[in-house]
Every structure is written in structure tokens, then in C-alpha cells.
Scaffold this motif. Structure first.
Motif, short mmCIF file in Angstrom:
data_model
loop_
_atom_site.label_atom_id
_atom_site.label_comp_id
_atom_site.label_asym_id
_atom_site.label_seq_id
_atom_site.Cartn_x
_atom_site.Cartn_y
_atom_site.Cartn_z
N ILE A 190 -17.44 -9.17 12.43
CA ILE A 190 -15.99 -9.37 12.29
C ILE A 190 -15.45 -8.10 11.62
CG2 ILE A 190 -14.18 -10.74 11.19
CD1 ILE A 190 -16.29 -13.08 11.14
N PRO A 191 -14.61 -7.33 12.33
CA PRO A 191 -14.15 -6.06 11.75
C PRO A 191 -13.25 -6.28 10.53
CG PRO A 191 -13.65 -6.17 14.10
CD PRO A 191 -14.05 -7.54 13.67
N ARG A 192 -13.31 -5.32 9.61
CA ARG A 192 -12.39 -5.30 8.46
C ARG A 192 -11.15 -4.53 8.84
NH1 ARG A 192 -16.50 -4.38 3.63
NH2 ARG A 192 -17.42 -3.02 5.17
N PHE A 193 -10.03 -4.86 8.25
CA PHE A 193 -8.78 -4.13 8.48
C PHE A 193 -8.28 -3.59 7.15
CE2 PHE A 193 -9.24 -6.87 12.08
CZ PHE A 193 -8.70 -6.16 13.14
N GLY A 194 -7.27 -2.73 7.21
CA GLY A 194 -6.67 -2.21 5.97
C GLY A 194 -7.36 -0.95 5.52
N THR A 195 -6.81 -0.37 4.48
CA THR A 195 -7.25 0.97 4.08
C THR A 195 -8.31 0.94 2.99
OG1 THR A 195 -5.31 0.94 2.65
CG2 THR A 195 -5.14 2.21 4.68
N LYS A 198 -12.92 -2.86 0.72
CA LYS A 198 -13.96 -3.04 -0.29
C LYS A 198 -14.54 -4.45 -0.31
CE LYS A 198 -14.41 -0.36 -4.10
NZ LYS A 198 -14.20 -0.18 -5.54
N THR A 199 -13.88 -5.38 0.40
CA THR A 199 -14.40 -6.75 0.42
C THR A 199 -15.84 -6.70 0.90
OG1 THR A 199 -12.30 -7.14 1.52
CG2 THR A 199 -13.63 -9.07 1.00
N SER A 201 -17.95 -9.26 1.76
CA SER A 201 -18.26 -10.13 2.88
C SER A 201 -17.27 -11.27 2.91
CB SER A 201 -19.67 -10.70 2.75
OG SER A 201 -19.72 -11.57 1.64
#
Lengths: 222, 222
Positions: A190-195, A198-199, A201
């Protein structure tokens, strides 16, 4: 045997054909179905047998049905060592929502008849076939394509999902184990979004929600 | 002030620039950063001040930063009366994962500095701007398009999402309130799949996961 509490959850199990062994209630007229005839108990007595912090007004004891055999077809969610009862309950509810008929649990996954699982499924567990078994052995013999969720693999948004298949979700702390990971043919992420990104998981239940939504969207051509 | 527990969560708050007021630990060498210099306490003492059933080995007291003002731009998640701390924590983690910079909470939504929220966000709360306020008032004055999740409306899979907008998620038991519902311009629904279709609803955190994934997939053109 297992216990279920509250009119709604108990009614769904009765309706789904589970064998009711005992029914206790603090009010004789709680159920519309007069054939049910609950055993009257006091609130104090209910508190003693309830698994809830704030007990409801009724508790039922059902017989655990015979284990169904795993059918090597359709869409299957497989769990590799899910430990949290709330996560298993939420995943069963998701399987029910997204029309997943079978949930295969590794032998180390939390028991589906744990009272916390039963309560958090809100009755969905009566509509999803849950099978426990040797996950590695099942994956080695299945004819279905095997998908598994990992960090930093192919985006679920560009993955093609087949109409039948097994999607594996891993343990809360460690993800999918090495042994099971070797058997996965399609590694998805599941791709991460935003700049900031750091999350570390996503919670396994929210990840399951996203994967099942995307799978069914693609398969149904919506 | 608010409390945070465990090395990982505490470290993320420090790194994000939150003002550390007190730091307690059962081991003087717990933190790599030697400037931190925690106050040594016994496990018994930690147990007394901890909000966890099984206390960690450290606890920090941070100053609650000044409330940021809501900025009428970008992608915003708005919560209409979310009561469960675990749900709010999971939604903040999802906002962080999906690059949502602002979370607008109605005044009746559970406090973000509730210890259960802080622990379940796993540090994500330090990267998402959380604003509390009058939700109806904000919606009446915003220039952004307003989306809201309901039962039996337009499928999220066929909805076009604009690059900026507000998506509203409703209360655990009652969904979006009537007052707020009147202000929603785009009513959207997560479709159910399968033949039985008896699941009454999805948990609000899993519903948020599905909506944010679908919004960002469409907006990013993936």
C-alpha cells in the motif's frame, strides 16, 4: 462451546443456524421470538459470567460447529499469526463486507471463538467460513495465485488481481514470516502519500480494508 | 500537558519539536541522546503514573502546543463526533500515511491528548495538524468541496475527487449527524460485495482507510 452477548449478536448466530445450548437474560421479554424462553438471571449473576466490562442484558452459549474443510477456490484471506482479538474481529467483518467467503488462519492466530473476537465481529463471523490450519502446507498445495502484503513492493494500485486468489496479511509486529514470504508469488504494498513519509506501518486491520477494497474494485471492474 | 509512554513514541514527539517538561525512566541509559537525562524511578512508581495496563519503561510529560488555526486548503479529514480513542488514534495514523495534513475534529470528538489516543497513533499525531472547532460553522464558510460517507449513496469507485477537499466521517453508532449531513455536497458510499450483504456497517477507522486510499489513488492518477 462459545459465548455471545447482546440481543443483536445472539440473534445473528441463531439466524445463521448455530446450535443454542443455553440462553440467559435479565428480562424474560427481551426476545421477540417467544420460543427462545431465556433462563432468568440477576444483573449480578450476569456480571459474573460476562466477558464484557459493561455486561449487556443477555448471554448465550452456543455449540462450536464442526470445522469446515478449506475449499481451494474463490477469494481467500489468509492470516499469518494475527494475535489481537480486535484485529481478527475487524478482519472478519471486512471479509463479510467484501464478500470474501473463506478466512484461513495459521494455527498461531488468535482463536475465533475468543469472546472478544465474537463480540467485535458483530455477527459477521456467522457468515464467513473460518478455517484454522497449517498455512505453509496449504500454500504449497493450492492452485490459487498467492498475494502477500509487504513494505516497498509493487503498488496495489498497479497490481492486476485475478478473480480467485489468496491474500496473506501478516503479524502485527513482524509482518509476514520468512517461511510464508517465500511462498508468496505477488508481493504487494500500500503506497504512502505526502512529503514526510515517516509512518512506519499501517495497522493490519486497516491494511486489510484497503487491500480488499482495491482487489474487489479491480475484479468487479468498477 | 499530556503524557506519552515508551522510547519510540517519546522520541517522535521530541523530534517533532514538542516541549518536553518531565522525563521519567526505570533505566538511566534508556535514551541514546545523553542530554535527555531522565529522572530515575522504580517500576512501582512508573506503574502508579502510567496510563497503560502493562507499563513501558519510560514516561514523558509534554506541553500541549498552541492550537493551530485551520487552513482552508488541501485535503482535510473532518470528524463528526468520534468517541472511541482507538478509532481517533487509527485515523490520525491513516492521515499521516495518506499525506492528509489537517484533521478537523468536532468539539464532541474525543480529546487528541487522551493517553489512549497518543499511544495508538504511534507518533503520527506529531505530523498531522489536529484542529478542534465548530464543524458546522467551518463547513458553512469553507471554499473546499465537501464529501461525506453515508449508506447507499454514490460509490466511491465512480466518484471523482478533486485535489483539495474535506471528507467527513461520522460517529461510530449514528454516522454523520443530520445538521452536518445537510452541508455535504458529495454523498459517497463504500459498496458492499458478495451475495449475502448483511453486514450493517464498517468500523469508522476501516472506512476511513478505504476512502483515503481511493481518494489518493484517483488524485495521484495511479
Amino acid at each position: 462451546m462459545f459465548i455471545a452477548e447482546g440481543i443483536k449478536v445472539i440473534s445473528e448466530f441463531i439466524e445463521a443456524g448455530f446450535e443454542l445450548l443455553y440462553l440467559y437474560a435479565t428480562d424474560a421479554n427481551l426476545f421477540d421470538n417467544k420460543e427462545l424462553n431465556p433462563i432468568l438471571i440477576s444483573e449480578q449473576e450476569l456480571k459474573k459470567i460476562s466477558a464484557l466490562v459493561t455486561p449487556n442484558n443477555c448471554l448465550a452459549v452456543f455449540k462450536i460447529p464442526k470445522t469446515k474443510l478449506f475449499s481451494d477456490s474463490g477469494l481467500v484471506v489468509a492470516l499469518d499469526d494475527i494475535r489481537d482479538p480486535g484485529n481478527l474481529g475487524t478482519i472478519i467483518r471486512l471479509c463479510d463486507w467484501f464478500g470474501i467467503e473463506q478466512l484461513f488462519c495459521s494455527e498461531t492466530t488468535v482463536d475465533v471463538y475468543n469472546p472478544k473476537v465474537i463480540q467485535s465481529t458483530m455477527g459477521s463471523v456467522s457468515r464467513v467460513t473460518v478455517v484454522y490450519g497449517d498455512l505453509a502446507k496449504m500454500l504449497k498445495t493450492t492452485s490459487l495465485p498467492i498475494y502477500g502484503t509487504f513494505m516497498d513492493e509493487n503498488s496495489i494500485y498497479s497490481e492486476d488481481f485475478s478473480k480467485e486468489g489468496i491474500v496473506i496479511m501478516g503479524n502485527e509486529a513482524n509482518g509476514i514470516s520468512e517461511e510464508i514470504g517465500f511462498l508468496v508469488q505477488h508481493k504487494i504494498t500500500i503506497p504512502r502519500f505526502g512529503t514526510i513519509q515517516k509512518t512506519e506501518s499501517l495497522n493490519v486491520a486497516t491494511a486489510t480494508a484497503i487491500v480488499l477494497s482495491e482487489m474487489q474494485r479491480k475484479i468487479s471492474g468498477k
